[in-house]
Structures are given as structure tokens and as C-alpha cells.
Scaffold this motif. Structure first.
Motif, mmCIF file in Angstrom:
data_model
loop_
_atom_site.group_PDB
_atom_site.id
_atom_site.type_symbol
_atom_site.label_atom_id
_atom_site.label_comp_id
_atom_site.label_asym_id
_atom_site.label_seq_id
_atom_site.Cartn_x
_atom_site.Cartn_y
_atom_site.Cartn_z
ATOM 1 N N LYS A 158 -1.994 -4.319 -18.120
ATOM 2 C CA LYS A 158 -2.779 -3.120 -17.825
ATOM 3 C C LYS A 158 -2.455 -2.497 -16.483
ATOM 4 O O LYS A 158 -2.948 -1.423 -16.170
ATOM 5 C CB LYS A 158 -4.269 -3.470 -17.862
ATOM 6 N N THR A 159 -1.676 -3.201 -15.640
ATOM 7 C CA THR A 159 -1.439 -2.696 -14.299
ATOM 8 C C THR A 159 0.027 -2.316 -14.119
ATOM 9 O O THR A 159 0.889 -3.142 -14.367
ATOM 10 C CB THR A 159 -1.810 -3.762 -13.260
ATOM 11 N N PRO A 160 0.297 -1.082 -13.682
ATOM 12 C CA PRO A 160 1.695 -0.719 -13.443
ATOM 13 C C PRO A 160 2.296 -1.581 -12.320
ATOM 14 O O PRO A 160 1.608 -1.881 -11.341
ATOM 15 C CB PRO A 160 1.617 0.736 -12.992
ATOM 16 N N ILE A 161 3.553 -1.960 -12.515
ATOM 17 C CA ILE A 161 4.222 -2.818 -11.535
ATOM 18 C C ILE A 161 4.192 -2.196 -10.147
ATOM 19 O O ILE A 161 3.921 -2.861 -9.161
ATOM 20 C CB ILE A 161 5.699 -3.036 -11.927
ATOM 21 N N GLY A 162 4.462 -0.874 -10.108
ATOM 22 C CA GLY A 162 4.520 -0.182 -8.823
ATOM 23 C C GLY A 162 3.260 -0.392 -8.010
ATOM 24 O O GLY A 162 3.310 -0.551 -6.799
ATOM 25 N N ARG A 163 2.129 -0.434 -8.695
ATOM 26 C CA ARG A 163 0.865 -0.577 -7.981
ATOM 27 C C ARG A 163 0.742 -1.957 -7.351
ATOM 28 O O ARG A 163 0.303 -2.090 -6.213
ATOM 29 C CB ARG A 163 -0.288 -0.322 -8.936
ATOM 30 N N LEU A 223 2.876 12.167 -2.479
ATOM 31 C CA LEU A 223 3.931 11.171 -2.263
ATOM 32 C C LEU A 223 3.948 10.176 -3.426
ATOM 33 O O LEU A 223 5.012 9.827 -3.939
ATOM 34 C CB LEU A 223 3.711 10.442 -0.936
ATOM 35 N N ALA A 224 2.767 9.761 -3.845
ATOM 36 C CA ALA A 224 2.677 8.832 -4.967
ATOM 37 C C ALA A 224 3.279 9.455 -6.223
ATOM 38 O O ALA A 224 3.988 8.801 -6.985
ATOM 39 C CB ALA A 224 1.229 8.434 -5.211
ATOM 40 N N ARG A 225 3.019 10.759 -6.398
ATOM 41 C CA ARG A 225 3.580 11.467 -7.541
ATOM 42 C C ARG A 225 5.097 11.478 -7.489
ATOM 43 O O ARG A 225 5.784 11.208 -8.467
ATOM 44 C CB ARG A 225 3.080 12.920 -7.495
ATOM 45 N N LEU A 226 5.586 11.780 -6.295
ATOM 46 C CA LEU A 226 7.038 11.823 -6.087
ATOM 47 C C LEU A 226 7.654 10.456 -6.378
ATOM 48 O O LEU A 226 8.655 10.344 -7.081
ATOM 49 C CB LEU A 226 7.303 12.220 -4.630
ATOM 50 N N GLN A 245 10.823 6.728 -9.642
ATOM 51 C CA GLN A 245 10.949 5.393 -10.225
ATOM 52 C C GLN A 245 11.225 5.488 -11.723
ATOM 53 O O GLN A 245 12.155 4.865 -12.237
ATOM 54 C CB GLN A 245 9.667 4.610 -9.964
ATOM 55 N N GLU A 246 10.447 6.309 -12.395
ATOM 56 C CA GLU A 246 10.587 6.427 -13.835
ATOM 57 C C GLU A 246 11.960 6.979 -14.202
ATOM 58 O O GLU A 246 12.587 6.526 -15.157
ATOM 59 C CB GLU A 246 9.488 7.338 -14.355
ATOM 60 N N HIS A 247 12.427 7.962 -13.431
ATOM 61 C CA HIS A 247 13.682 8.598 -13.808
ATOM 62 C C HIS A 247 14.904 7.793 -13.455
ATOM 63 O O HIS A 247 15.906 7.862 -14.156
ATOM 64 C CB HIS A 247 13.732 10.010 -13.250
ATOM 65 N N VAL A 270 1.284 -5.472 -2.092
ATOM 66 C CA VAL A 270 1.897 -6.525 -1.290
ATOM 67 C C VAL A 270 2.728 -5.946 -0.146
ATOM 68 O O VAL A 270 2.891 -6.580 0.891
ATOM 69 C CB VAL A 270 2.766 -7.446 -2.186
ATOM 70 N N THR A 271 3.231 -4.734 -0.320
ATOM 71 C CA THR A 271 4.071 -4.158 0.736
ATOM 72 C C THR A 271 3.285 -3.157 1.587
ATOM 73 O O THR A 271 2.797 -3.514 2.651
ATOM 74 C CB THR A 271 5.318 -3.493 0.138
ATOM 75 N N ASN A 272 3.139 -1.919 1.114
ATOM 76 C CA ASN A 272 2.536 -0.854 1.929
ATOM 77 C C ASN A 272 1.132 -1.166 2.416
ATOM 78 O O ASN A 272 0.825 -0.978 3.587
ATOM 79 C CB ASN A 272 2.456 0.446 1.132
ATOM 80 N N ASP A 273 0.292 -1.620 1.501
ATOM 81 C CA ASP A 273 -1.103 -1.833 1.885
ATOM 82 C C ASP A 273 -1.214 -2.885 2.971
ATOM 83 O O ASP A 273 -1.962 -2.722 3.929
ATOM 84 C CB ASP A 273 -1.938 -2.224 0.663
#
Ligand code: UTP
Ligand code: MG
Length: 597
Positions: free
Chosen positions: A126-131, A208-211, A216-218, A136-139
Motif C-alpha cells: 500500500k505504500t509507494p517505495i519513494g515515500r 518538487l514532489a510532483r517533479l 521517477q516514473e518516467h 529514511v533519507t530526507n525526513d
């Protein structure tokens, strides 16, 4: 998806939340000595700037006026002394606060990773990997910023302001009040700015999250983009997302561009007031020129922390939002529960029993309904059924990747819920439909870095499944580097590697989800032989797509829409002319034709 991001990732709340702060400070506890040291040092260091202003006053009013050369030299030396001392202290302060910040986030990161590893697969569905990666990194990084500069600097700024006010009122309270008359404007301006920046900052993060997610997807789907010649369309969409991002950034720059000059303006007004009022006092002989000099210096020092306050505010706000998300993940307890007192397993025969098992991934949307069957030790069981029939789900619950809703699954007569899940998994190896390889070497991908699996065992396993031949043709053989997801290997080669991995672990129970992807005839023969090798001397459950595997099975379980509909051997089931017969006509018969052709 972008909307989704906003919901969770981009909500900015307060810059200070006592509950979150309390929990965060829990992580500071092991390093509270550093923290205490930094704060005490800050209080001391903060006094040195204003102190120099007071020394200027002494030099002018006492030494210069009184023509006291010796005293003047002493005061000058004292000024230099404070500068040197301040520089040395600043070094310790920076070093230790950064050290503390790094250690705290190291701890937090390890804790978070350990927690993520324990979560049930349900969570990852249920959770996207990116999140998860962002947690673990940015936050964690923004927490570092708070620990190493935020908290400590807020303290030092507060103390600088307190010291300055103290020295000002000590020297001349009336002039102090005149100076502070600009203060209400300053507070109001800062308040306005803070609000504007907060909104624009949120927009920046959102875009930024949208970008990022678009990128990532593309990049992941680049093959599809190129094969369908969608480069130009995708570029256009990217440009538009990028333009939105640019716009919000420019908006946020605008507020800064207004705020900084505004603070500058107010500080000049304050300076003008000091010169006007102080000058008048000097003319009337009610104030000395030294006090005026000292105030001019102090007012300069006074505005810097105020100007910086908005940056600190951002740091704190981001950190609070980040910590909230990190704690949310840490509090997530989607675990596959272990029993309090697990039944100990020394050896496993490999007898498997499903008794009226019901299972749903979500709510009571059952994908497995009332499943019952028995597998005796050493048997090879083939599971067949149309796509979506529930075959993969069946093995997902045997390994306790997911827990069942109703019924019972027993291994050697013991309910698998009464076993330690790690123990259970020790006896089971799985070869999945899509092979997953880690970045590393061929060797590490077979052994998964287990110390018990020696080089000899690795080579033996590879030989036995027929992977040795292609491996020994690689430039570095078993030490050949494997890129992320095994990009440099063919599908068939990856299959063989995953077989070698399963065999190296020599499990009592083997589960094989046969890949449907077709490989060339030569590899197909290799894979068939490898599978035959894998199945001897152990209980095996194979989700079969190969006719050869099915024909050799001791038992075929036919699944249909989440139910077991037929059980038996190949010939028996064919004779029944039921679901298996139909499946055989549709799917497997062709294999016979192509193989004999
Ligand atoms: P399975 O994944 O068990 O089907 O999904 P299968 O028999 O192995 O199919 P193939 O041959 O590999 O294609 C059974 C049902 O469970 C649902 C699917 O939508 C399907 O209807 N499912 C699967 C979920 O709801 N969640 C999941 O995570 C996986
Ligand atoms: Mg499947």
C-alpha cells in the motif's frame, strides 16, 4: 498521485509541537552531555559580541577622554582577547553540535530501517517505495538540521538578544526605549513574512514532489516511452510541471527579496533614531559619546538574529513535519505477529495441511475460500489455475507473508501461527515468479551473504542447476558484478541463479512460482532439468506453467476463482473432463505440440 503526496508529505504544521519535541528529545538523551555543553557555551559566547560594544564605550569615555594610554591598550587587548576566545569556542560549538546531530540521526535511521524490515508485506503493497525512501533519507536529514543547527542556534540567538538588551538598559534605558520603538514593526513584519513563506514553502515542496515522482516514473518506464515515441509529449508534460515549480520558487524568492530589505530599512531607522536622540543628549551633556558608539554597534548585532529567525523558523517547521512522518512510520505496527511462546522446531518432515483456509488481502474480499488439502513429506505438488485464481496467494500465506482470516495451516501437525515466523521460514525456500537480484556479485546473490554457505556450496548449487556454465563464461566468474535488479543478465540466467540460491539453502520445503516468460529452447531444457534437480528429496509446491512439471507431480491441485476445485494426478484429472481438462486443452496441450515438433 500528486494529490496523495500533498495529503501526507506536504502538510506543514506548527514550528513547535511539545509532544513531538518531547519524543525527539528522547533521542538526544544519550548525548545530553553534548547538548548541555552546547547550550552553556552558547550562553557564554553570546555575551562576547555585546561585551565588545561595552568595551568600546569604556575605551572612548574613560581611556581616550582621560588620555589613559595604558588603559586604552588594556581595553584593546581585552577586545582582541574576546575575539580569539569567541573564535575558539565557536569551533567547539560547531564541532560538537554537528557531532551530536550526526549521532542522533544515525541512531534514528538504524531504528527506522530495523522497523521497516519487520513490517508485513501488506504495508509495502500500500505504500509507494519513494515515500519510504524519503522517510529514511530526507525526513531524517531535516531532523539533523534541527538538532545540529536549529535548536542550538535558536538558543544562541535568544541569548544574544537578551545580552544586548541587558547591556543597552544597563548603559542608558531611555536610549534603549527609543531604539526599541521600531520593535513592534519588526515583529509584525516578521509575522507577515513567516506566514507568506510558510504557504509558498508548502507549494514549493508540493511541486518538487510532483517533479520527483514524474521523473521517477518516467525513468523507470523509459523503454515504454521510447518504443511508443512519446518523448515529445512527455517532454511537454515535464516542461509544464517544471514551469509550475519555477513559478512557486520565484514567488518564494519574492518574499525573501521584500523581507530582507525591510529588516535592513528598520535597522537603519533604528540607527537614525539613536543618532538623532543620542546626539541630542550628548549636546545637552546628559549622555557620553561612548554610549552612542556602543549603541550603534549593538543595534547592528541586534538585527542579525532577528533576520535569521525566519530561517530558523523554516528549519523547525520542516523538522516538526518530518518528525511527525517518521514517528508515524515508527508507530506503524502492521506486523505478522509472533506467538508469545513459539513451538520449537528442531527438524521438519515436510507434511503440510490446509484446513478450511479463508484469506483476503482486504477486509472480507476473499481471494482464497475454504481451501483444504494435504501434502505428505517428499511429495511434489503442482498448483494450476487461470491467472488470478489465487495460486501466488496460496504460497504467500504458507510462508506467513500474510496471515489467514479463518482456518488453519499446519506444518508437521503444528499450526504455523504457533511457530516463530523466522524459524518457519528457515525450512522454506521460495523461487518467485519475478526473480529479484540485489546489486553485488553472482556469489553474494546465491548465498545472500550467509556465512554458512561457503564458496564450495555455491559452486555445487550452481553446477547442479546448470548455472555454472554461463557463470564460468563471465569475465570474473562468480565475482562478476551484478547490477541492481540484475540488468546485465538474461531472463533465463536470472532464473537459473534463483534456482541456485534456493538449492544452496537446501530447504526441507521448496516453493516454486514458475515464471511464465518464455525462454529459448536450450534454456528451457536447462530450466526443466534444474527444476527436476530442485524437487528431489524435499516437499515441493510448484505453481506450474510447464507441462513437464505438472505431469511429473504426485498431486495436482486445480484452483479456480479462489477455490480448490480438483485434486489428483494428470491422467486422473484428464479422465474427469473437468476444469483441469479444459485448462489442459487451452494452455498445456500446445506445449506438448511445440516440444515434440
Ligand atoms: P494471485 O496473485 O494469487 O493470482 O491473486 P495467481 O493465481 O497467482 O495469478 P497468476 O497466474 O500469477 O497471474 C489472486 C487474487 O488476489 C488479488 C488479485 O487481484 C487476484 O484476484 N490480489 C493479489 C490482491 O487483492 N492483492 C494482492 O496483493 C495480490
Ligand atoms: Mg501468481
Amino acid at each position: 498521485m500528486a494529490q496523495d503526496y500533498k495529503a501526507d508529505d506536504e502538510v506543514l504544521g506548527k514550528a513547535y509541537d511539545s509532544k513531538l519535541m518531547k519524543r525527539l528529545l528522547g533521542y538526544v538523551k544519550p548525548y545530553k552531555k553534548y547538548m548541555a555543553f552546547a547550550i552553556v557555551l552558547n550562553i557564554i559566547v553570546a555575551a562576547f559580541g555585546p561585551l565588545r560594544a561595552v568595551l568600546t564605550k569604556v575605551a572612548i569615555d574613560d581611556n581616550i577622554k582621560g588620555k589613559d594610554y595604558h588603559g586604552l591598550l588594556m581595553v584593546t587587548l581585552a577586545m582582541i582577547g574576546t575575539l580569539v576566545f569567541q573564535a575558539v569556542m565557536q569551533y567547539y560549538l560547531t564541532y560538537y553540535t554537528q557531532l551530536m546531530g550526526q549521532r542522533i540521526i544515525y541512531d534514528l535511521r538504524v531504528k527506522l530501517f530495523a522497523h521497516i524490515e519487520k513490517l508485513a508485506l501488506k504495508y509495502f503493497d500500500k505504500t509507494p517505495i519513494g515515500r519510504i525512501v524519503t522517510r529514511v533519507t530526507n525526513d531524517i536529514e531535516s531532523l539533523n538540521e534541527m538538532f545540529s543547527s536549529g535548536i542550538v542556534n535558536v538558543f544562541s540567538d535568544i541569548f544574544i538578544v537578551i545580552w544586548i538588551l541587558g547591556f543597552m538598559f544597563f548603559m542608558d534605558w531611555k536610549l534603549s526605549l527609543v531604539t526599541l520603538s521600531v520593535f513592534p514593526f519588526l515583529i509584525y513584519g516578521t509575522f507577515l513574512f513567516r506566514k507568506k513563506v510558510r504557504d509558498s514553502y508548502r507549494d514549493v515542496r508540493f511541486h518538487l514532489a510532483r517533479l520527483n515522482s514524474y521523473m521517477q516514473e518516467h525513468v523507470t518506464g523509459m523503454g515504454v516511452v521510447q518504443i511508443f515515441n512519446k518523448e515529445n509529449e512527455e517532454l511537454k508534460r515535464f516542461s509544464s510541471i517544471n514551469a509550475d515549480y519555477r513559478k512557486v520558487n520565484i514567488d518564494s524568492i519574492f518574499y525573501y527579496a521584500v523581507f530582507y530589505p525591510a529588516v535592513e530599512f528598520l535597522s537603519s531607522i533604528a540607527l537614525a533614531l539613536i543618532i538623532w536622540y543620542g546626539g541630542g543628549e550628548i549636546i545637552h551633556n546628559t549622555m557620553t559619546i561612548g554610549v552612542l558608539f556602543a549603541f550603534i554597534q549593538l543595534i547592528d548585532q541586534f538585527f542579525r538574529p532577528i533576520r535569521d529567525l525566519s530561517d530558523k523558523y523554516n528549519i523547525m517547521q520542516t523538522a516538526m513535519a518530518s518528525s511527525e512522518r517518521v514517528f508515524k512510520l515508527l508507530d506503524n505496527n502492521t506486523f505478522v505477529k509472533n506467538p508469545e511462546v513459539p513451538v520449537e522446531l528442531k527438524k521438519v518432515e515436510g507434511k503440510i495441511e490446509f484446513r478450511n483456509v479463508w484469506f483476503a488481502y482486504n477486509g472480507d474480499d476473499y481471494v482464497l475460500k475454504d481451501i483444504s488439502f494435504n501434502i505428505t513429506p517428499g511429495q511434489t505438488v503442482a498448483i494450476v489455475g487461470a491467472t488470478g485464481a489465487g495460486k501466488t496467494s496460496l504460497i504467500n500465506i504458507l510462508t506467513r507473508f500474510y496471515d489467514i482470516n479463518k482456518g488453519k495451516i499446519c506444518l508437521d501437525g503444528i499450526d504455523i501461527k504457533d511457530m516463530d515466523k523466522r524459524e518457519l521460514r528457515k525450512f522454506i525456500s521460495i523461487v518467485l515468479q519475478d526473480v529479484f537480484l540485489f546489486s553485488g556479485t553472482i556469489k553474494s546473490n546465491i548465498s545472500l551473504n550467509s556465512p554458512e554457505i561457503t564458496d564450495e556450496k555455491i559452486i555445487e548449487a550452481a553446477k547442479s542447476v546448470g548455472a555454472h556454465k554461463f557463470i564460468s563464461q563471465l569475465p570474473k566468474e562468480y565475482d562478476e558484478e551484478v547490477k541492481e535488479k540484475g540488468a546485465t543478465l538474461s531472463v533465463g540466467q536470472k532464473q537459473l541463479l534463483s534456482f541456485a540460491r534456493a538449492l544452496a539453502y537446501n530447504p526441507q520445503i521448496l516453493i516454486l512460482d514458475e515464471a511464465t516468460s518464455s525462454v529459448d529452447t536450450e534454456t528451457e531444457i536447462l530450466i526443466q532439468r534444474a527444476i527436476e534437480k530442485l524437487l528431489v528429496d524435499r516437499t515441493a509446491i510448484v505453481i506450474a506453467h510447464r507441462l513437464s512439471t505438472i505431469q511429473n507431480a504426485d498431486q495436482i491441485i486445480v484452483m479456480h476463482k479462489g477455490e480448490v476445485r480438483e485434486i489428483g494426478k494428470h491422467q486422473e484429472l484428464l479422465a474427469k473432463r473437468g476444469i483441469y481438462y479444459k485448462l489442459y486443452q487451452l494452455q498445456y496441450k500446445d506445449q506438448e505440440v511445440t516440444r515434440t515438433a
